[in-house]
Design a protein around this motif. Structure first.
Motif, PDB file in Angstrom:
ATOM      1  N   UNK A   1       0.859  -1.168   0.000  1.00 32.55           N
ATOM      2  CA  UNK A   1       0.000   0.000   0.000  1.00 32.55           C
ATOM      3  C   UNK A   1       0.904   1.230   0.000  1.00 32.55           C
ATOM      4  N   UNK A   2       0.772   2.027  -1.005  1.00 35.87           N
ATOM      5  CA  UNK A   2       1.565   3.250  -1.119  1.00 35.87           C
ATOM      6  C   UNK A   2       0.818   4.393  -0.453  1.00 35.87           C
ATOM      7  N   UNK A   3       1.583   5.227   0.248  1.00 33.43           N
ATOM      8  CA  UNK A   3       0.974   6.418   0.834  1.00 33.43           C
ATOM      9  C   UNK A   3       1.679   7.640   0.276  1.00 33.43           C
ATOM     10  N   UNK A   4       0.922   8.670   0.174  1.00 34.87           N
ATOM     11  CA  UNK A   4       1.450   9.940  -0.313  1.00 34.87           C
ATOM     12  C   UNK A   4       2.092  10.658   0.869  1.00 34.87           C
ATOM     13  N   UNK A   5       3.415  10.826   0.872  1.00 34.44           N
ATOM     14  CA  UNK A   5       4.080  11.477   1.995  1.00 34.44           C
ATOM     15  C   UNK A   5       3.677  12.932   2.166  1.00 34.44           C
ATOM     16  N   UNK A   6       3.055  13.501   1.140  1.00 32.32           N
ATOM     17  CA  UNK A   6       2.610  14.886   1.227  1.00 32.32           C
ATOM     18  C   UNK A   6       1.197  15.011   1.780  1.00 32.32           C
ATOM     19  N   UNK A   7       0.546  13.878   2.015  1.00 24.38           N
ATOM     20  CA  UNK A   7      -0.808  13.876   2.546  1.00 24.38           C
ATOM     21  C   UNK A   7      -0.745  13.515   4.035  1.00 24.38           C
ATOM     22  N   UNK A   8      -0.831  14.505   4.920  1.00 28.13           N
ATOM     23  CA  UNK A   8      -0.688  14.224   6.349  1.00 28.13           C
ATOM     24  C   UNK A   8      -1.763  13.280   6.887  1.00 28.13           C
ATOM     25  N   UNK A  10      -3.146  10.709   5.271  1.00 31.39           N
ATOM     26  CA  UNK A  10      -2.743   9.355   4.885  1.00 31.39           C
ATOM     27  C   UNK A  10      -1.611   8.849   5.775  1.00 31.39           C
ATOM     28  N   UNK A  11      -0.678   9.709   6.076  1.00 32.51           N
ATOM     29  CA  UNK A  11       0.441   9.338   6.947  1.00 32.51           C
ATOM     30  C   UNK A  11      -0.085   9.012   8.350  1.00 32.51           C
ATOM     31  N   UNK A  12      -0.993   9.819   8.858  1.00 36.14           N
ATOM     32  CA  UNK A  12      -1.560   9.592  10.189  1.00 36.14           C
ATOM     33  C   UNK A  12      -2.356   8.287  10.242  1.00 36.14           C
ATOM     34  N   UNK A  15       0.019   5.443  10.398  1.00 37.43           N
ATOM     35  CA  UNK A  15       0.613   5.344  11.734  1.00 37.43           C
ATOM     36  C   UNK A  15      -0.357   4.684  12.706  1.00 37.43           C
ATOM     37  N   UNK A  16      -1.627   5.042  12.618  1.00 37.66           N
ATOM     38  CA  UNK A  16      -2.650   4.424  13.482  1.00 37.66           C
ATOM     39  C   UNK A  16      -2.758   2.927  13.205  1.00 37.66           C
ATOM     40  N   UNK A  17      -2.674   2.556  11.933  1.00 37.26           N
ATOM     41  CA  UNK A  17      -2.730   1.140  11.577  1.00 37.26           C
ATOM     42  C   UNK A  17      -1.542   0.391  12.182  1.00 37.26           C
ATOM     43  N   UNK A  18      -0.376   0.995  12.107  1.00 38.27           N
ATOM     44  CA  UNK A  18       0.825   0.372  12.668  1.00 38.27           C
ATOM     45  C   UNK A  18       0.716   0.258  14.183  1.00 38.27           C
ATOM     46  N   UNK A  19       0.224   1.305  14.836  1.00 35.95           N
ATOM     47  CA  UNK A  19       0.055   1.273  16.292  1.00 35.95           C
ATOM     48  C   UNK A  19      -0.910   0.163  16.711  1.00 35.95           C
TER      49      UNK A  19
END
Length: 104
Positions: A1-8, A10-12, A15-19
């Motif tokens: 799954x690719x995330x757009x590093x410029x989309x805060x 998507x990044x958040x 991170x929630x999924x990883x947590x």
């Protein structure tokens, strides 16, 4: 799954999924360890109906926790290989019974 590093957002979300995944892993490890400890301590003594019931509860908990982690791994596209089961020392008994607890 690719995330757009410029989309805060998507990044958040990532991170929630990883947590959530790592929290589930901690719970899985704790339940597997509780079952192992029970088996080591009770194996030396005679087992009565209370001990059989307690082991059944611990086994169901471990099976459910492993099941939850497997589902999360698949959602994160981290598919389960034999290495996953070996690394966490997941027994054949737990693997065979993986799934949600039976509700009564």
């Amino acid at each position: 799954m690719m995330i757009d590093p410029d989309n805060p957002l998507a990044v958040e979300i990532r991170q929630e999924m990883a947590d959530a995944y790592f929290a589930a892993c901690k719970q899985m490890v704790a339940s597997l360890e509780a079952l192992k400890v029970f088996d080591r301590t009770v194996a030396a003594s005679t087992s009565d109906s209370d001990q059989i019931r307690r082991r059944s509860e611990l086994l169901e908990e471990a099976c459910e926790r492993v099941h939850f982690v497997v589902i999360q791994r698949e959602a994160l596209q981290l598919y389960c290989s034999e290495g996953f089961f070996e690394d966490y020392e997941i027994t054949d008994e737990v693997r065979a019974r993986m799934g949600p607890k039976r509700r009564t």
